[in-house]
Design an enzyme around this catalytic site. Structure first.
Site, PDB file in Angstrom:
ATOM      1  N   LYS A 119       7.955   3.541   1.803  1.00  0.00           N
ATOM      2  CA  LYS A 119       9.358   3.198   2.042  1.00  0.00           C
ATOM      3  C   LYS A 119       9.640   1.806   1.470  1.00  0.00           C
ATOM      4  O   LYS A 119       8.730   1.016   1.250  1.00  0.00           O
ATOM      5  CB  LYS A 119       9.678   3.213   3.535  1.00  0.00           C
ATOM      6  CG  LYS A 119       9.317   4.501   4.264  1.00  0.00           C
ATOM      7  CD  LYS A 119      10.215   5.650   3.865  1.00  0.00           C
ATOM      8  CE  LYS A 119       9.911   6.890   4.705  1.00  0.00           C
ATOM      9  NZ  LYS A 119      10.734   8.056   4.310  1.00  0.00           N
ATOM     10  N   THR A 153      -3.949   4.896  -1.342  1.00  0.00           N
ATOM     11  CA  THR A 153      -4.978   5.405  -0.443  1.00  0.00           C
ATOM     12  C   THR A 153      -5.636   6.670  -0.980  1.00  0.00           C
ATOM     13  O   THR A 153      -5.158   7.306  -1.909  1.00  0.00           O
ATOM     14  CB  THR A 153      -4.407   5.688   0.957  1.00  0.00           C
ATOM     15  OG1 THR A 153      -3.474   6.770   0.862  1.00  0.00           O
ATOM     16  CG2 THR A 153      -3.709   4.474   1.530  1.00  0.00           C
ATOM     17  N   TYR A 154      -6.741   7.014  -0.325  1.00  0.00           N
ATOM     18  CA  TYR A 154      -7.586   8.150  -0.684  1.00  0.00           C
ATOM     19  C   TYR A 154      -7.603   9.049   0.533  1.00  0.00           C
ATOM     20  O   TYR A 154      -8.050   8.641   1.604  1.00  0.00           O
ATOM     21  CB  TYR A 154      -8.984   7.596  -0.970  1.00  0.00           C
ATOM     22  CG  TYR A 154      -9.945   8.426  -1.771  1.00  0.00           C
ATOM     23  CD1 TYR A 154      -9.786   8.590  -3.142  1.00  0.00           C
ATOM     24  CD2 TYR A 154     -11.072   8.981  -1.173  1.00  0.00           C
ATOM     25  CE1 TYR A 154     -10.711   9.285  -3.903  1.00  0.00           C
ATOM     26  CE2 TYR A 154     -12.009   9.681  -1.918  1.00  0.00           C
ATOM     27  CZ  TYR A 154     -11.826   9.832  -3.281  1.00  0.00           C
ATOM     28  OH  TYR A 154     -12.754  10.523  -4.031  1.00  0.00           O
ATOM     29  N   ARG A 182     -15.620   3.427   4.312  1.00  0.00           N
ATOM     30  CA  ARG A 182     -16.397   4.572   4.783  1.00  0.00           C
ATOM     31  C   ARG A 182     -15.521   5.814   4.782  1.00  0.00           C
ATOM     32  O   ARG A 182     -15.917   6.875   4.323  1.00  0.00           O
ATOM     33  CB  ARG A 182     -16.950   4.326   6.184  1.00  0.00           C
ATOM     34  CG  ARG A 182     -17.976   5.376   6.592  1.00  0.00           C
ATOM     35  CD  ARG A 182     -18.190   5.449   8.073  1.00  0.00           C
ATOM     36  NE  ARG A 182     -17.025   6.003   8.763  1.00  0.00           N
ATOM     37  CZ  ARG A 182     -17.019   6.365  10.038  1.00  0.00           C
ATOM     38  NH1 ARG A 182     -18.095   6.193  10.765  1.00  0.00           N
ATOM     39  NH2 ARG A 182     -15.932   6.854  10.590  1.00  0.00           N
ATOM     40  N   GLY A 183     -14.321   5.679   5.329  1.00  0.00           N
ATOM     41  CA  GLY A 183     -13.357   6.766   5.301  1.00  0.00           C
ATOM     42  C   GLY A 183     -13.357   7.615   6.554  1.00  0.00           C
ATOM     43  O   GLY A 183     -14.276   7.564   7.374  1.00  0.00           O
ATOM     44  N   GLU A 215       0.832  -1.200   0.000  1.00  0.00           N
ATOM     45  CA  GLU A 215       0.000   0.000   0.000  1.00  0.00           C
ATOM     46  C   GLU A 215       0.868   1.251   0.000  1.00  0.00           C
ATOM     47  O   GLU A 215       1.856   1.336   0.732  1.00  0.00           O
ATOM     48  CB  GLU A 215      -0.906   0.010   1.228  1.00  0.00           C
ATOM     49  CG  GLU A 215      -1.840   1.225   1.280  1.00  0.00           C
ATOM     50  CD  GLU A 215      -2.877   1.109   2.369  1.00  0.00           C
ATOM     51  OE1 GLU A 215      -3.697   0.170   2.289  1.00  0.00           O
ATOM     52  OE2 GLU A 215      -2.858   1.926   3.302  1.00  0.00           O
ATOM     53  N   ALA A 245      -8.026  11.790   3.616  1.00  0.00           N
ATOM     54  CA  ALA A 245      -9.190  12.107   4.451  1.00  0.00           C
ATOM     55  C   ALA A 245     -10.069  13.137   3.757  1.00  0.00           C
ATOM     56  O   ALA A 245      -9.595  14.146   3.249  1.00  0.00           O
ATOM     57  CB  ALA A 245      -8.732  12.637   5.809  1.00  0.00           C
ATOM     58  N   GLN A 289      -7.115  -3.846   9.010  1.00  0.00           N
ATOM     59  CA  GLN A 289      -6.385  -2.797   9.700  1.00  0.00           C
ATOM     60  C   GLN A 289      -5.125  -3.414  10.303  1.00  0.00           C
ATOM     61  O   GLN A 289      -5.074  -4.619  10.572  1.00  0.00           O
ATOM     62  CB  GLN A 289      -7.285  -2.225  10.806  1.00  0.00           C
ATOM     63  CG  GLN A 289      -6.671  -1.170  11.676  1.00  0.00           C
ATOM     64  CD  GLN A 289      -6.314   0.072  10.892  1.00  0.00           C
ATOM     65  OE1 GLN A 289      -5.205   0.150  10.357  1.00  0.00           O
ATOM     66  NE2 GLN A 289      -7.234   1.017  10.806  1.00  0.00           N
ATOM     67  N   HIS A 327      -8.252   3.271  -3.604  1.00  0.00           N
ATOM     68  CA  HIS A 327      -9.161   3.362  -2.461  1.00  0.00           C
ATOM     69  C   HIS A 327     -10.239   4.401  -2.786  1.00  0.00           C
ATOM     70  O   HIS A 327      -9.988   5.371  -3.492  1.00  0.00           O
ATOM     71  CB  HIS A 327      -8.417   3.805  -1.206  1.00  0.00           C
ATOM     72  CG  HIS A 327      -7.413   2.815  -0.707  1.00  0.00           C
ATOM     73  ND1 HIS A 327      -7.065   2.715   0.622  1.00  0.00           N
ATOM     74  CD2 HIS A 327      -6.660   1.889  -1.349  1.00  0.00           C
ATOM     75  CE1 HIS A 327      -6.151   1.772   0.782  1.00  0.00           C
ATOM     76  NE2 HIS A 327      -5.884   1.269  -0.412  1.00  0.00           N
TER      77      HIS A 327
END
Length: 299
Positions: A282, A55-56, A114-115, A23, A58, A186, A84
């Site tokens: 990284k 990722t998307y 959901r975010g 990710e 916040a 998670q 995402h």
């Protein structure tokens, strides 16, 4: 060749090997963009992952960047990549536009979440014409067709679920019932939490692949911040070791590599279908863990 992630899992299961995925997050600066796209991603590609995800931010703050990075990974490296997508600050119509754009770019895999609220703080608030729960987003994406859909699982329960972790786990089944093909969890540091979660949802009838998400620790201060934000716990022995190592980031990084490798060894022995690495953009720790496990193809 760009594939549906559900098909990647099917092929890996038939071959008797785990699916390895990475990710990334969209950087906030132009220099960060260059480092990610020109240095970190090419280096990680040498490890031959099965796919990666982006990722998307916040509040949906990185929509264009997320799609752009996924597009470049697929075009420049020929690697399946997943975008995402969250419910935050978006109507169904706006989400439909994002998905149409993704489809036009050849993006075939979406992680439906959901975010977090803008800034990552406060309560989630549904906007008029939008969705409140991720199962609604899964259903919406499924109705559009043409995507393999992933969703999130929480071995210790979602931080916003006040009714307890088992209620949260029951809600995972709703997401799978609406069309999610696989689950990424998670981060967690006690494998017992993952096994309890996996066994519980298995009894509910959740049969899609559930891949543990692992984060090799890089620094004490960073992991304390992350766990506070996401609700994951730090086991007492780990907490004691981190206190002992303090601000010696090099020593913490080496400890994190060893700890993650031992986590992976047990998870793989217990039959997980794959491992999802939170790379934090990284290379070093993820590469070391995979090489320690003998999971770099071609080595």
């Amino acid at each position: 060749m760009i594939q549906f992630i559900r098909d990647i899992h099917t092929a890996a299961r038939e071959a008797g090997r785990p699916v390895i995925s990475f990710e990334f997050f969209p950087p906030k600066t132009e220099e960060g963009d260059r480092n990610l796209l020109e240095k970190h991603i090419p280096a990680l590609m040498k490890l031959k992952p099965d796919y990666c995800s982006v990722t998307y931010g916040a509040g949906g703050s990185t929509r264009e960047k997320t799609l752009g990075i996924v597009d470049r990974i697929q075009r420049e490296h020929g690697l399946t990549a997943m975008a995402h997508l969250t419910c935050v600050n978006s109507t169904a119509d706006q989400l439909g536009e994002v998905l149409a754009q993704a489809k036009a770019m050849g993006i075939r895999n979406i992680l439906a979440l959901r975010g977090d609220p803008p800034g990552g703080n406060g309560e989630f608030t549904k906007i008029p014409g939008g969705f409140e729960f991720s199962y609604e987003l899964v259903r919406f994406i499924k109705s559009m067709g043409g995507f393999s859909i992933g969703t999130a699982g929480f071995p210790e329960g979602h931080i916003a679920c006040k009714e307890g972790k088992q209620i949260d786990w029951q809600r995972l089944k709703a997401k799978v019932d609406e069309g999610a093909d696989f689950v990424l969890t998670q981060l967690f540091f006690d494998n017992a939490d993952f096994f309890e979660f996996r066994d519980y949802v298995d009894k509910l009838g959740v049969s899609v692949p559930i891949c543990p998400g692992l984060l090799p620790i890089l620094s004490t201060s960073q992991i304390k911040k992350f766990t506070q934000l996401c609700g994951a716990s730090i086991p007492k022995p780990m907490h004691s070791k981190l206190e002992e190592l303090g601000d010696n980031d090099q020593a913490v990084t080496e400890y994190g590599i060893d700890y993650a490798a031992r986590q992976c060894e047990e998870l793989l022995r217990e039959g997980v279908p794959g491992i999802h690495f939170y790379t934090l953009n990284k290379v070093y720790s993820t590469e070391r863990v995979l090489r320690n496990l003998g999971l770099v193809k071609g080595d």
